[in-house]
Design an enzyme around this catalytic site. Structure first.
Site, short mmCIF file in Angstrom:
data_model
loop_
_atom_site.label_atom_id
_atom_site.label_comp_id
_atom_site.label_asym_id
_atom_site.label_seq_id
_atom_site.Cartn_x
_atom_site.Cartn_y
_atom_site.Cartn_z
N GLY B 54 -1.55 3.92 3.69
CA GLY B 54 -0.97 3.14 2.61
C GLY B 54 -1.67 3.38 1.28
O GLY B 54 -2.80 3.87 1.25
N SER B 55 -1.00 3.05 0.20
CA SER B 55 -1.62 3.12 -1.13
C SER B 55 -2.50 1.88 -1.36
O SER B 55 -2.43 0.91 -0.62
CB SER B 55 -0.54 3.20 -2.20
OG SER B 55 0.16 4.42 -2.11
N HIS B 57 -5.94 2.16 -1.78
CA HIS B 57 -7.30 2.36 -1.27
C HIS B 57 -8.05 3.48 -1.98
O HIS B 57 -9.03 4.01 -1.44
CB HIS B 57 -7.24 2.70 0.23
CG HIS B 57 -6.64 1.65 1.09
ND1 HIS B 57 -7.20 0.41 1.25
CD2 HIS B 57 -5.51 1.64 1.86
CE1 HIS B 57 -6.46 -0.31 2.09
NE2 HIS B 57 -5.43 0.41 2.47
N HIS B 219 -7.50 -4.73 4.60
CA HIS B 219 -6.27 -5.38 4.13
C HIS B 219 -6.39 -6.89 4.23
O HIS B 219 -5.40 -7.60 4.17
CB HIS B 219 -5.08 -4.92 4.97
CG HIS B 219 -4.97 -3.44 5.11
ND1 HIS B 219 -5.45 -2.77 6.21
CD2 HIS B 219 -4.45 -2.51 4.27
CE1 HIS B 219 -5.23 -1.46 6.03
NE2 HIS B 219 -4.63 -1.29 4.88
#
Lengths: 332, 332
Positions: B54-55, B57, B219
């Site tokens: 996922g974006s 990070h 997250h």
């Protein structure tokens, strides 16, 4: 303003212990115990570059000590200029037999103590020149440019002056080059949220939940306007407009851009800003060297960003591109 | 949770535009438009490494594409795994005629889509192997180590596996090496403040003004305990204790340490943590390679830090030390 720290009084010393342990090319020493220098000094006969400033801005100041950058750095407490002994230690550590350029940001306390240290160094027959970083366009008008504060642009000055010194230029030439580099460099910042000095009980400034301050300095010095947060493109546009108004670049000019995060602003947002800055440069017919996008000059956990532009000529571009290495920036 | 962004729907695309503009060695492409690969691919006949995630990070995941690291990266929306087309694009971009290692963190959505993409790649006769990063000791017990999530340790896996691929090892050997590297690596994190996904109206978790959560995931996945913020040394001690309990290193062992900032935690605090970790290693008779201290795997503006340790043998140390280069980590 939560912090992963121990006793606030130990903050700076513990940072320096960790920094020098992680980066063994840096050595902590001097009579003050607050001077970082290169473990492997530059060649004898090379002009040395001494810098310094308050703590709380990593990688600035002391992260930019290394071959092709600064030779030594005097370290103050958080957001306080280094004391005179620390400045003298940095000058001595940067001395390789042929003079030292003192290159640091334009703040009163830093100037006072470096000037005092230069006098003391004179008794050791160490010749010094001083060049001050004055890149923050928000801190004074163009008619009083020498009064401006130094912010993120100093990083580009280290690179240019460090390369000039590494080439073997003499003290007057290195100082003239640093002055030229400073004259070609401007910065503007925007702050979204404050930081807290470890020994203080409150943040360094107050700002509303939905507000930003355009032009704020890296210690929370007042900026140009405060208003609800604008979209990133609008912020980038005003940053570019302000720097263009001051630098007056023309079509065909070339710049070195630095999009800098103040500490708590994610890299993602810096790339969003850069994307817009890049388009504005293109639209203005201005080319650019490979940009720096990241956290280069911070204010601990302060949120916000700054844009710096250095207008390049052939000489500055060659110096910016010359091989150099420090813990937080490596070229070549 | 103030952000310097434009429309939330444009967030990821604008980041990728800015990233590839600032780092022209990275190219955005693929049928999905959500795959970053090397402008200059690895040699034909070398095993490729495809990753993804996922974006939100950065520098992870896509910042670790480059010679000696990953070859291509599939990119999802913020905190969401990449879709199957994006994973397939990354596998194809990483394919240099002799198989692809899919190396990514252990999250359900990522696994589902990479597994689907591997099936599709099979129709093109691209042989794939999968190794999952499972370094987060807080996410499951040692008896269920394969269920653990992947966090900052993945960066060390990229380095080791990337070097093995660059050496010319075959697919089975590169996969075995990556599995060995994962087996030698553990991480633990601590969170002090949340972040906010740009399309969301609220932070990803709530935490009291004086609280920290030990063991929280990147997250905001629940951790081990939540309590008032402890001194940095106490936090570092518990991090080390937890990793030692799992890795069981002995006197004379050697490790590669990574002290990672989650986004909003200043570099200063990471060095304070490292200083204590270094002392604990020394007291335990464990030597270490040059540590990484900085923001390597973040969660946008989340505050906190993690510690990763990889137990080195001669092979892993040689691979970790081999020349390699990507936008955010360069060796040699």
């Amino acid at each position: 303003m939560k912090k992963l720290i121990n006793a606030p009084a130990d903050y700076v010393n513990e940072i320096l212990d960790g920094l020098t342990s992680a980066h063994p090319g840096l050595v902590l020493g001097g009579e003050s115990g607050r001077c970082i220098s290169r473990r492997e000094p530059a060649l004898q006969g090379r002009v040395g570059i001494a810098t310094g400033g308050g703590s709380g801005h990593l990688p600035l100041f002391t992260g930019y000590v290394g071959p092709g950058f600064a030779d030594a750095c005097a370290i103050g407490n958080v957001f306080e200029g280094p004391n005179a002994q620390s400045c003298l230690d940095a000058i001595r550590a940067a001395y390789h037999g042929t003079g030292v350029l003192c290159l640091y940001g334009n703040y009163g306390g830093d100037r006072m103590n470096f000037d005092l240290a230069i006098e003391m160094a004179g008794m050791d027959d160490i010749a010094c020149e001083t060049v001050l970083g004055t890149d923050d366009v928000a801190s004074a008008g163009a008619d009083e440019a020498a009064k401006r504060r130094g912010v993120a642009g100093i990083v580009l000055l280290y690179k240019a002056a460090g390369a000039a010194a590494a080439e073997g230029r003499d003290l007057a030439a290195v100082a003239a080059l640093a002055q030229k580099a400073n004259g070609a460099t401007r910065s503007i910042g925007v702050a979204l949220a404050p930081c807290r000095v470890p020994t203080a009980s409150a943040p360094n400034f107050d700002i509303g939940e939905d507000e930003m301050e355009f032009g704020m300095g890296i210690h929370g010095e007042p900026g140009i306007w405060r208003a609800p947060i604008a979209p990133a493109d609008k912020v980038a546009d005003e940053m570019v407009d302000r720097l263009f108004a001051d630098l007056k670049p023309g079509r065909g000019d070339r710049v070195m851009p630095l999009v800098n995060g103040l500490g708590a602003t994610p890299l993602e947002e810096l790339f969003i800003l850069w994307r817009r800055v890049e388009r504005r440069l293109k639209d203005a017919g201005i080319s650019h060297a490979a940009p720096l996008v990241g956290n280069f000059v911070t204010s601990m956990e302060m949120a916000g960003a700054s844009l710096s532009l250095m207008v390049l000529d052939g000489e500055l571009e060659a110096l910016i591109s010359a091989p150099a290495s420090c813990p937080f920036w490596r070229v070549g």
